[in-house]
Enzyme design. Structure first.
Site, mmCIF file in Angstrom:
data_model
loop_
_atom_site.group_PDB
_atom_site.id
_atom_site.type_symbol
_atom_site.label_atom_id
_atom_site.label_comp_id
_atom_site.label_asym_id
_atom_site.label_seq_id
_atom_site.Cartn_x
_atom_site.Cartn_y
_atom_site.Cartn_z
ATOM 1 N N ASN A 47 0.832 -1.202 0.000
ATOM 2 C CA ASN A 47 0.000 0.000 0.000
ATOM 3 C C ASN A 47 0.861 1.243 0.000
ATOM 4 O O ASN A 47 1.709 1.379 -0.889
ATOM 5 C CB ASN A 47 -1.107 -0.024 1.067
ATOM 6 C CG ASN A 47 -0.671 -0.164 2.488
ATOM 7 O OD1 ASN A 47 -0.036 -1.141 2.860
ATOM 8 N ND2 ASN A 47 -1.018 0.804 3.307
ATOM 9 N N ASP A 48 0.688 2.203 0.889
ATOM 10 C CA ASP A 48 1.266 3.534 0.719
ATOM 11 C C ASP A 48 2.748 3.531 0.358
ATOM 12 O O ASP A 48 3.541 2.792 0.962
ATOM 13 C CB ASP A 48 1.141 4.331 2.018
ATOM 14 C CG ASP A 48 -0.279 4.616 2.434
ATOM 15 O OD1 ASP A 48 -1.204 4.066 1.816
ATOM 16 O OD2 ASP A 48 -0.467 5.384 3.393
ATOM 17 N N SER A 107 3.104 4.575 7.550
ATOM 18 C CA SER A 107 3.745 5.447 6.571
ATOM 19 C C SER A 107 4.637 6.519 7.194
ATOM 20 O O SER A 107 4.478 6.892 8.352
ATOM 21 C CB SER A 107 2.689 6.121 5.705
ATOM 22 O OG SER A 107 2.063 5.196 4.862
ATOM 23 N N ARG A 171 -0.481 9.968 12.346
ATOM 24 C CA ARG A 171 0.491 9.175 11.591
ATOM 25 C C ARG A 171 1.049 9.913 10.374
ATOM 26 O O ARG A 171 0.662 11.021 10.055
ATOM 27 C CB ARG A 171 -0.147 7.863 11.134
ATOM 28 C CG ARG A 171 -1.465 7.990 10.387
ATOM 29 C CD ARG A 171 -2.005 6.597 10.059
ATOM 30 N NE ARG A 171 -3.338 6.615 9.461
ATOM 31 C CZ ARG A 171 -4.472 6.483 10.157
ATOM 32 N NH1 ARG A 171 -4.433 6.315 11.467
ATOM 33 N NH2 ARG A 171 -5.638 6.501 9.534
ATOM 34 N N GLU A 229 -4.794 11.957 5.924
ATOM 35 C CA GLU A 229 -3.581 11.155 5.890
ATOM 36 C C GLU A 229 -2.538 11.772 4.964
ATOM 37 O O GLU A 229 -2.832 12.597 4.098
ATOM 38 C CB GLU A 229 -3.903 9.734 5.403
ATOM 39 C CG GLU A 229 -4.785 8.932 6.347
ATOM 40 C CD GLU A 229 -4.819 7.463 5.993
ATOM 41 O OE1 GLU A 229 -4.609 6.648 6.907
ATOM 42 O OE2 GLU A 229 -5.056 7.133 4.812
#
Length: 501
Positions: A47-48, A107, A171, A229
């Site tokens: 993912n990220d 992340s 985050r 995010e």
């Protein structure tokens, strides 16, 4: 009381990850849906993008990596490239085994220290036996150019908890230097379950002070969701006006759709203006970055800056909570987008694929035969560009396999529509529409890489990114309109490139 118990069984964690790799890696890379030019995982779930940077001729990309998906054991995986197109898988760089990250290494970003040490800032995710979350901001370093990675246990966590008034959804630190001082932006959530961005500062990148929340001089017109995010800020010169502006990029979760905008499960976009301390003066509303289906968590590469502050970004070609892809039959999920160049023009971001694509897929003039683009014959990786005359009505670019029309893009005077209803993945939707300013002609640059489609429209003023799973190995491309199955006469300056099969 903080639970400082480390992961219960790191040896088993590593053994399970290695087992998945050994069992499935060859299957993964031999899957016809596996991309050639897009960074994808060696096995499991990606993912990220994280810790993107450039140094000494090498591009480095890290990403959240879950080799034992659907178990949620999230590592950082490392890959390198000399051209942003062909990636060498390296190894896992940050492992979820310490008390402050044992439920996932989330992340973050990269920074090169004055002595040349590579520093990686990330969020450690922890949940207790009642699934109550804690978030810690942490540091890993490498002093041997990413051969080894060391968790700095003497200073970790750098930030023990979120400030008062915010939840543990806290985050994605993005660190930068300005005028000899260091800053970090973090995504956050208020106690009332609305999104926010927080700013921290430091003199030494070890001791961090909370400066405050990023505030704006006027409210957004849109409902901006419950969590923001992956924030990042870039200073860019507007190529049309010459003004130096700040561009704040972030990814709100839970936004409401507004007409044809913000229709995905989660969104990402940017605002343009001026950041002074923690206050952002807005020139723009929040602007969506991509009109397609799968584009999220974009992050600028550290240590790359083009003319006028152009930035190179990588993004996730996927979305959380949407893992129902056909590729999981072969034990891999998701990829990154092609790296893109962002330029600021007339107060808006214009995008193009990283310039290296022009060497790998060099466009040359081509022609139609019986209404089809002659050069495309069962190609897996190709690129097509051209100009479409829409003054007499919409024109559709159609991608076919043997099962029929897999995906098509319809150009019109005031809109562009992408429809992937003929492909094998429909769980995240079939169509997306971008409402555009009126034009009699539209230009396009379409890149197809196995199961990934990216199209740049009107010089990158609008982009669509999508996963498109073809039904077989056949590929044809043609243009149609409502009156004819052959609208090739409405297409000019047609160019094509492909990789060898």
């Amino acid at each position: 009381m903080v639970d400082r118990t480390p992961h219960a069984n790191p040896a088993q964690l590593y053994a399970n990850a290695e087992h998945e790799y050994r069992t499935w890696h060859e299957t993964v890379i031999n899957d016809p849906d596996y991309p050639v030019l897009h960074l994808a995982p060696p096995v499991g779930r990606l993912n990220d993008p994280n810790g993107l940077f450039y140094d000494k001729g090498i591009y480095h990309a890290f990403y959240q990596y879950a080799p034992t998906h659907p178990e949620h054991q999230v590592f950082w995986r490392h890959a390198t490239s000399t051209d942003l197109l062909h990636w060498q898988d390296d190894k896992s760089a940050i492992d979820p085994v310490d008390w402050y990250d044992k439920r996932g290494c989330y992340s973050g970003s990269a920074f090169i220290a004055p002595d040349g040490t590579y520093e990686f800032y990330y969020t450690g995710n922890v949940k207790d036996e009642n699934e109550v979350r804690s978030s810690y901001q942490c540091l890993v370093t490498s002093d041997d150019e990413c051969e080894t990675f060391v968790k700095q246990h003497d200073v970790n966590p750098l930030i023990m908890s979120q400030p008062e008034g915010y939840t543990a959804h806290f985050r994605d630190p993005k660190v930068w230097e300005e005028d000899g001082k260091y800053y970090a932006l973090l995504g956050a959530q208020h106690d009332d379950l609305t999104g926010a961005i927080l700013k921290y500062s430091s003199d030494d990148r070890r001791n961090w002070t909370f400066d405050g929340e990023i505030t704006f001089d006027k409210p957004f017109e849109q409902h901006m969701g419950y969590m923001w995010e992956c924030p990042a800020v870039a200073r860019m010169t507007d190529t049309a006006t010459g003004q130096v502006r700040d561009v704040l990029i972030f990814s709100p979760q839970g936004m409401d759709a507004t007409g044809n905008h913000f229709t995905n499960l989660y969104q990402c976009g940017y605002v343009v203006g001026e950041l002074n301390g923690t206050h952002f003066t807005l020139d723009s509303e929040f602007i969506e970055l991509d009109a397609g289906f799968e584009f999220y968590a974009p992050q600028p590469f550290y240590n790359i800056e083009g003319e006028n502050g152009e930035i190179t970004i990588g993004a996730w070609c996927g979305l959380s909570d949407q893992d129902m892809h056909p590729s999981w039959e072969n034990h891999w999920l998701h990829c990154l987008t092609l790296p893109r160049i962002f330029t600021l023009t007339n107060g808006r971001i214009v995008q193009r694929p990283a310039d290296q694509i022009n060497d790998e897929l060099t466009l040359n003039a081509t022609e139609f035969i019986d209404g089809e683009v002659a050069a495309i014959k069962d190609q897996r990786v190709f690129r097509v560009s051209g100009t479409v005359d829409v003054s007499n009505g919409p024109v559709s670019l159609e991608l076919h396999d043997q099962a029929g029309k897999t995906m098509y893009v319809t150009f019109a005077e005031k809109s562009v529509v992408m429809d992937r209803s003929g492909n094998r993945y429909l769980a995240a939707g079939k169509t997306r529409t971008a409402d555009l300013s009126a034009k009699a002609e539209r230009t396009f640059d379409l890149i197809v890489d196995s199961s990934v489609v990216e199209i740049f429209i009107d010089g990158g003023e609008t982009t669509f990114t999508a996963r498109c799973y073809f039904n077989d190995d056949s590929r044809t491309l043609k243009f149609t309109n409502e009156f004819s199955q052959d609208a090739s006469s409405q297409v000019s300056d047609l160019k094509f490139a492909a990789l060898q099969k």
